[in-house]
Enzyme design. Structure first.
Site, PDB file in Angstrom:
ATOM      1  N   HIS A  54       2.057 -30.605  -6.773  1.00  0.00           N
ATOM      2  CA  HIS A  54       3.010 -30.680  -5.508  1.00  0.00           C
ATOM      3  C   HIS A  54       2.565 -31.396  -4.506  1.00  0.00           C
ATOM      4  O   HIS A  54       3.712 -32.274  -4.218  1.00  0.00           O
ATOM      5  CB  HIS A  54       2.755 -28.958  -4.633  1.00  0.00           C
ATOM      6  N   HIS A  76      -1.205 -25.211  -0.991  1.00  0.00           N
ATOM      7  CA  HIS A  76       0.097 -24.782  -0.695  1.00  0.00           C
ATOM      8  C   HIS A  76       0.089 -23.408  -1.963  1.00  0.00           C
ATOM      9  O   HIS A  76       1.016 -22.925  -2.206  1.00  0.00           O
ATOM     10  CB  HIS A  76       1.470 -24.795  -0.580  1.00  0.00           C
TER      11      HIS A  76
HETATM   12  S1  FES Z   1      -0.954 -29.744  -2.870  1.00  0.00           S
HETATM   13 FE1  FES Z   1      -1.082 -28.301  -4.446  1.00  0.00          FE
HETATM   14  S2  FES Z   1       0.069 -26.805  -4.221  1.00  0.00           S
HETATM   15 FE2  FES Z   1       0.275 -27.591  -2.200  1.00  0.00          FE
END
Ligand code: FES
Length: 137
Positions: A54, A76
């Protein structure tokens, strides 16, 4: 590149190694059951890049081999399924965790490639020092 030994991977063991570039951190573990791309007699030994796809937070300290998961990511909350090629199970990421291809020879585990793009890179083999070149110095 040699990344571990089958004999050293006990229940719950999570080891880390750099590949294919210096500083590209991955984790190696043995999960509960057979995995896509898993090696070993039970197909349960897998390795993945340690950066969440992500936004690049590390998930290497959040691996639970007995649950076959990495995460939830502390940023997140993305969770990745280590039995299914690092597939996103839940959370904000939309791309699977890059899986390191492994081969075993005489009980030694070798990394032979990586499927998927490591977070922050446009090419897994550019903008850094290949680990094999670094270890030969
Ligand atoms: S960096 Fe891992 S969920 Fe956003």
């Amino acid at each position: 590149m040699l990344v571990g030994s089958v004999g050293d991977l006990g229940d719950g063991t999570v080891e880390t190694f750099e590949y294919p570039l210096e500083g590209t951190r991955n984790f190696l573990t043995r999960i509960e059951g057979a995995a896509w791309g898993g090696v070993g007699s039970d197909g349960d030994i897998v390795a993945y890049n340690g950066l969440c796809t992500h936004m690049g937070c590390s998930v290497e300290g959040l691996v639970t081999p007995e649950q076959e998961m990495a995460g939830p990511c502390s940023c997140h909350y993305t969770t990745f399924d280590l039995s299914k090629g690092g597939m996103v199970v839940s959370g904000a990421a939309t791309t699977d965790l890059p899986q390191v291809r492994l081969e075993i020879e005489d009980g030694d585990i070798y990394a032979t490639g990586i499927d998927g793009l490591v977070y922050g890179y446009r090419n897994n083999l550019r903008d850094g020092t290949p680990i094999e070149a670094a270890t030969e110095e």
